[in-house]
Motif scaffolding. Structure first.
Motif, PDB file in Angstrom:
ATOM      1  N   HIS A   7       0.835  -1.198   0.000  1.00  0.00           N
ATOM      2  CA  HIS A   7       0.000   0.000   0.000  1.00  0.00           C
ATOM      3  C   HIS A   7       0.872   1.251   0.000  1.00  0.00           C
ATOM      4  CE1 HIS A   7       0.517  -1.021   4.275  1.00  0.00           C
ATOM      5  NE2 HIS A   7       0.445   0.250   4.513  1.00  0.00           N
ATOM      6  N   THR A   8       0.249   2.375  -0.334  1.00  0.00           N
ATOM      7  CA  THR A   8       0.977   3.643  -0.405  1.00  0.00           C
ATOM      8  C   THR A   8       0.596   4.531   0.767  1.00  0.00           C
ATOM      9  OG1 THR A   8      -0.705   4.605  -1.843  1.00  0.00           O
ATOM     10  CG2 THR A   8       1.185   3.567  -2.913  1.00  0.00           C
ATOM     11  N   LEU A   9       1.513   5.437   1.108  1.00  0.00           N
ATOM     12  CA  LEU A   9       1.337   6.352   2.226  1.00  0.00           C
ATOM     13  C   LEU A   9       1.840   7.736   1.820  1.00  0.00           C
ATOM     14  CD1 LEU A   9       3.108   3.998   4.755  1.00  0.00           C
ATOM     15  CD2 LEU A   9       0.660   4.401   4.708  1.00  0.00           C
ATOM     16  N   GLY A  20       5.200   7.016   0.263  1.00  0.00           N
ATOM     17  CA  GLY A  20       5.759   5.774   0.770  1.00  0.00           C
ATOM     18  C   GLY A  20       5.101   4.577   0.125  1.00  0.00           C
ATOM     19  N   VAL A  21       5.889   3.568  -0.131  1.00  0.00           N
ATOM     20  CA  VAL A  21       5.387   2.283  -0.609  1.00  0.00           C
ATOM     21  C   VAL A  21       5.717   1.285   0.490  1.00  0.00           C
ATOM     22  CG1 VAL A  21       5.547   0.502  -2.376  1.00  0.00           C
ATOM     23  CG2 VAL A  21       5.794   2.910  -3.019  1.00  0.00           C
ATOM     24  N   ALA A  22       4.679   0.753   1.130  1.00  0.00           N
ATOM     25  CA  ALA A  22       4.862  -0.159   2.258  1.00  0.00           C
ATOM     26  C   ALA A  22       4.578  -1.591   1.817  1.00  0.00           C
ATOM     27  CB  ALA A  22       3.958   0.228   3.416  1.00  0.00           C
ATOM     28  N   THR A  24       4.225  -5.363   3.480  1.00  0.00           N
ATOM     29  CA  THR A  24       4.033  -6.018   4.773  1.00  0.00           C
ATOM     30  C   THR A  24       3.825  -7.513   4.569  1.00  0.00           C
ATOM     31  OG1 THR A  24       2.941  -4.017   5.586  1.00  0.00           O
ATOM     32  CG2 THR A  24       2.657  -6.015   6.894  1.00  0.00           C
ATOM     33  N   ILE A  72      14.352   4.512   4.075  1.00  0.00           N
ATOM     34  CA  ILE A  72      13.690   3.233   4.269  1.00  0.00           C
ATOM     35  C   ILE A  72      13.436   3.032   5.755  1.00  0.00           C
ATOM     36  CG2 ILE A  72      15.917   2.048   4.231  1.00  0.00           C
ATOM     37  CD1 ILE A  72      14.503  -0.370   2.999  1.00  0.00           C
ATOM     38  N   ASP A  73      12.225   2.616   6.093  1.00  0.00           N
ATOM     39  CA  ASP A  73      11.861   2.306   7.476  1.00  0.00           C
ATOM     40  C   ASP A  73      11.496   0.826   7.558  1.00  0.00           C
ATOM     41  OD1 ASP A  73      12.141   4.961   8.281  1.00  0.00           O
ATOM     42  OD2 ASP A  73      10.023   5.422   7.995  1.00  0.00           O
ATOM     43  N   ARG A  83       7.331  -5.108   8.123  1.00  0.00           N
ATOM     44  CA  ARG A  83       6.827  -4.058   7.237  1.00  0.00           C
ATOM     45  C   ARG A  83       8.015  -3.187   6.840  1.00  0.00           C
ATOM     46  NH1 ARG A  83       1.958   0.259   8.337  1.00  0.00           N
ATOM     47  NH2 ARG A  83       2.702   1.859   6.930  1.00  0.00           N
ATOM     48  N   THR A  85       8.971   0.114   4.532  1.00  0.00           N
ATOM     49  CA  THR A  85       8.403   1.261   3.821  1.00  0.00           C
ATOM     50  C   THR A  85       9.519   2.017   3.127  1.00  0.00           C
ATOM     51  OG1 THR A  85       6.682   1.438   5.511  1.00  0.00           O
ATOM     52  CG2 THR A  85       6.929   3.299   4.006  1.00  0.00           C
ATOM     53  N   TRP A  87      10.405   5.363   1.284  1.00  0.00           N
ATOM     54  CA  TRP A  87       9.922   6.743   1.207  1.00  0.00           C
ATOM     55  C   TRP A  87      10.652   7.485   0.092  1.00  0.00           C
ATOM     56  CZ3 TRP A  87       5.664   8.043   3.619  1.00  0.00           C
ATOM     57  CH2 TRP A  87       5.294   7.346   4.768  1.00  0.00           C
TER      58      TRP A  87
END
Length: 100
Positions: A7-9, A20-22, A24, A72-73, A83, A85, A87
């Motif tokens: 999903h995107t954020l 962000g592209v997450a 998971t 990157i997280d 997960r 993400t 960014w």
């Protein structure tokens, strides 16, 4: 082998908008010690060889994100999943490019 969610954020870092592209999963997750070494070249959280790989993937992803001005997280819990993400900073397109 299980489902992966994508999903995107949207967020702002250093007064700059980012997308962000997450990704998971609900896999084996990582311990804090494994997560601390995640971006080391050739580090393998599972050295048994049961999970294929060279230990280069995440270090390359981190380098690419830094070259793009992103970040990157990673959030992970053993037995629950991970997960990641990515960014990406949004780039303002000059009006002269968007006009026909």
């Amino acid at each position: 082998g299980g489902p992966i969610r994508l999903h995107t954020l949207a967020a702002e870092f250093d007064d700059r908008p980012h997308v962000g592209v997450a990704i998971t999963d609900s896999g084996i997750g990582m311990t804090p010690a494994q997560k601390a070494r995640l971006f080391e070249r050739f580090y393998r959280a599972d050295p048994s060889g049961n999970i294929p790989g060279t230990g280069l993937g995440m270090s390359l992803v981190q380098e690419i994100m830094e070259l793009q001005g992103g970040r990157i997280d990673v959030d992970s819990e053993p037995g629950i999943g991970t997960r990641v993400t990515l960014w990406f900073p949004l780039v303002e397109v000059p009006a002269s490019i968007t006009q026909d």
